[in-house]
Design a protein around this motif. Structure first.
Motif, short mmCIF file in Angstrom:
data_model
loop_
_atom_site.label_atom_id
_atom_site.label_comp_id
_atom_site.label_asym_id
_atom_site.label_seq_id
_atom_site.Cartn_x
_atom_site.Cartn_y
_atom_site.Cartn_z
N LEU A 283 0.86 -1.20 0.02
CA LEU A 283 -0.10 0.07 0.04
C LEU A 283 0.89 1.33 0.03
O LEU A 283 1.99 1.24 0.30
CB LEU A 283 -1.01 -0.02 1.44
CG LEU A 283 -2.15 -0.99 1.32
CD1 LEU A 283 -2.63 -0.96 2.82
CD2 LEU A 283 -3.08 -0.87 0.17
N PRO A 284 0.42 2.28 -0.31
CA PRO A 284 1.07 3.63 -0.22
C PRO A 284 1.53 4.01 1.26
O PRO A 284 1.06 3.27 2.13
CB PRO A 284 0.02 4.81 -0.81
CG PRO A 284 -0.78 3.99 -1.65
CD PRO A 284 -1.03 2.38 -1.10
N PRO A 285 2.08 4.80 1.51
CA PRO A 285 2.57 5.25 2.83
C PRO A 285 1.16 5.52 3.57
O PRO A 285 0.27 5.76 3.09
CB PRO A 285 3.22 6.39 2.75
CG PRO A 285 3.94 6.35 1.34
CD PRO A 285 2.93 5.64 0.40
N HIS A 286 1.05 5.27 4.97
CA HIS A 286 0.17 5.04 5.68
C HIS A 286 -0.65 6.54 5.56
O HIS A 286 -0.17 7.60 5.81
CB HIS A 286 0.40 4.80 7.39
CG HIS A 286 -0.81 4.80 8.13
ND1 HIS A 286 -1.74 3.72 7.94
CD2 HIS A 286 -1.22 5.71 9.00
CE1 HIS A 286 -2.71 3.83 8.82
NE2 HIS A 286 -2.59 5.12 9.46
N GLY A 287 -1.92 6.55 5.34
CA GLY A 287 -2.71 7.63 5.27
C GLY A 287 -2.64 8.18 3.95
O GLY A 287 -3.52 9.34 3.52
N GLU A 288 -1.94 7.73 2.81
CA GLU A 288 -1.88 8.27 1.45
C GLU A 288 -2.57 7.43 0.48
O GLU A 288 -2.48 7.82 -0.62
CB GLU A 288 -0.35 8.15 1.28
CG GLU A 288 0.60 9.21 2.04
CD GLU A 288 0.55 10.76 1.47
OE1 GLU A 288 1.12 10.98 0.39
OE2 GLU A 288 -0.06 11.60 2.16
#
Length: 549
Positions: free
Chosen positions: A296-301
């Motif tokens: 997944l993309p960086p957390h929150g991204e």
């Protein structure tokens, strides 16, 4: 058309469905009564049984009175204590419009805003109100544009649209339920009849006799005839209710222009389609880039990166905002074409409200980054949330491209594996080329009729682009396995492959202007020349090249 007249129209349409159902039930009963005076015994039992079976979907559609409640889409609840500025705007606009504010705000991942109400007694009494607000709208609209969007939605409250929708939705669902019931029974009859005929055919074959062809064209005809009657009424119902819905949209647009200003309303209508298109690009090319490698993309991204893409591509959306493609109007469309709505708004007199509230709508959120992160947790499925998060977007890109290269399956990969009986690898292809079999291999490619009919140099010219794509993928796979390539991440343009300077080659396969010598491009071209030479490519593969920075 006023609220009372629209309510009366919706009620008449719904009553028409019940009246049609009762008439058909009465017709079935009357037909049975007439036939049973003339017919007795087993045939009478069959007639009654057929009538009962025909009546079952009809009775279910008429007497299932409960209208299913709409479920909230995935999202996060915006409590007033968490988002005081957003709630203050929502309440301010409700007071301005003279209507009751929503009881709940649900922040979603969609590029849209919507209001709904759960009225009582078929819309005669008001009920709890909800505002569904897509966070991508907050990322891409100004506060002035968001005001226009919210006032438009409140226009549906003041016009009674949300309460009347209970009647419209009820009729739509009940008609659909009846039609589906008749089709389901017809399909069941067809399946049973097909199975019976297939068993009979198998029995005839077992006895050495010629089987009869399976024919179910007349099976279930009574059910389909009943479905056709309600399908006809359903189309009439949709045409009438959707024409009302389109008029409601125009009225809500005018309310938005009156309260939020002509410019803000028109620009929001122009920007939302461009914003939706940009969001599709973001989700397809960025947010979901690493799913194939469980990253997944960086957390929150996952959703939060959309703001970065908008900032980097601000100028790209200008042409689509300036020109809106005219769209054909269907009698079953619930919304008029955007171009027509914008034209109506921009034809209003200028009101001078241009520069008001031009700040980003996302500033209304207490903590936008926290909202994006919470949305990610609420919207993504548990299986996806179990994936690891990349530490940064470049890492995500490199991992995704390495996975894509390792599983590349171009037409050249396919024909090479068939031709050699071995896995399609770069060494296998180079061996085929050195053996002088490249153009025989190329004849197996899925080429156009014109290309397949060509001979000599013309054939080679047709086949070379497909060969180049396949060979390029194999070369990049080889360099990726040796950790000799990286990828340049960008929000404003497609990713570009990054090789050592002496092998510079961009993502489109064209030699880059950066680097001292496009050696890799020249080596690939030599391998696919009229007289192929794999020497330069083998030499590059044998070199001890530095890893790109």
């Amino acid at each position: 058309m006023g609220v009372i007249l629209r309510a009366l129209r919706a009620l008449i349409l719904l009553c028409g469905f019940y009246l049609l159902s009762v008439v058909l039930l009465a017709a079935l009963i009357g037909l049975d009564a007439a036939l049973l005076t003339e017919v007795h015994g087993l045939l009478a039992v069959k007639i009654v049984a057929v009538s009962v079976l025909l009546a079952v979907p009809l009775v279910r559609g008429v007497f299932v009175l409960r209208t299913p409640r709409d479920e909230d889409p995935p999202g996060i609840e915006a409590a007033e204590e968490d988002e005081p500025r957003l709630w203050a705007l929502v309440r301010e606009l409700a007071r301005t419009m003279g209507t009751r504010a929503p009881d709940r705000i649900l922040l979603t991942a969609d590029v849209e805003a919507a209001v709904s109400e759960r009225p009582r007694m078929l819309g005669l009494l008001p009920g709890p109100r909800r505002l569904h607000l897509g966070v991508p709208l907050l990322a891409g609209l100004t506060e002035a544009q968001l005001r226009a969007v919210l006032v438009h939605e409140y226009g549906h409250f003041t016009g009674g649209d949300t309460r009347l929708s209970a009647l419209v939705v009820r009729g739509r669902r009940q008609i659909g339920r009846v039609v589906e019931g008749f089709h389901a029974r017809a399909d069941g009859k067809v399946a049973a009849e097909r199975a019976r005929q297939e068993r009979a055919a198998a029995g005839r074959i077992a006895k050495g006799r010629k089987p009869e062809a399976v024919d179910t064209r007349r099976t279930g005809a009574l059910y389909r005839s009943m479905a056709a009657v309600f399908t006809w009424y359903g189309r009439l119902y949709l045409r009438a209710s959707m024409s009302t819905a389109r008029a409601q949209e125009f009225a809500a647009d005018l309310a938005a222009a009156r309260v939020a200003g002509r410019e803000a309303t028109a620009s929001s209508l122009r920007d939302i389609p461009a914003l939706a298109a940009a969001y599709d690009v973001y989700v397809d090319s960025y947010a979901t880039l690493g799913l194939s490698v469980r990253l997944l993309p960086p957390h929150g991204e996952f959703f939060g990166g959309f703001s970065r893409l908008l900032a980097a591509r601000e100028g790209d959306a200008a042409p689509s905002r300036a020109w809106l493609r005219p769209a054909p109007v269907s009698p079953y469309d619930s919304h008029p074409p955007i171009a027509e709505r914008v034209l109506r708004i921009e034809s209003l007199p200028a009101d001078g409200r241009v520069a008001a509230a031009e700040g980003a709508a996302s500033a209304l959120l207490t903590d936008a980054a926290r909202t994006w992160a919470a949305l990610e947790e609420a919207v993504l499925e548990a299986e996806i949330l179990a994936f690891e998060h990349a530490t940064g977007w470049p890492e995500l890109l490199n991992a995704a491209m390495a996975g894509a290269l390792s599983s590349a399956h171009t037409p050249l990969h396919q024909v090479l594996a068939q031709y050699t009986g071995r896995p399609a690898t770069l060494p296998a292809l180079l061996d085929v080329i050195d053996d002088g079999r490249l153009w025989r291999l190329a004849e197996r490619l899925p080429l156009s009729k014109e290309a397949a009919a060509a001979k000599g140099r013309a054939f080679r010219a047709f086949a070379r682009p497909m060969l180049t794509d396949g060979l390029r993928a194999m070369v990049l796979t080889e360099f990726s396995a040796r950790s000799l390539l990286g990828w340049e991440f960008s929000w404003s343009r497609p990713a570009a492959v990054r090789l050592p300077d002496s092998l510079a080659w961009d993502a489109s396969g064209i030699p880059s202007e950066v680097g001292s010598e496009p050696a890799l491009a020249a080596a690939v071209a030599a391998a696919l020349a009229d007289r192929p030479d794999t020497g330069p490519l083998r030499a590059l593969l044998a070199e001890d090249l530095p890893t790109p920075a």
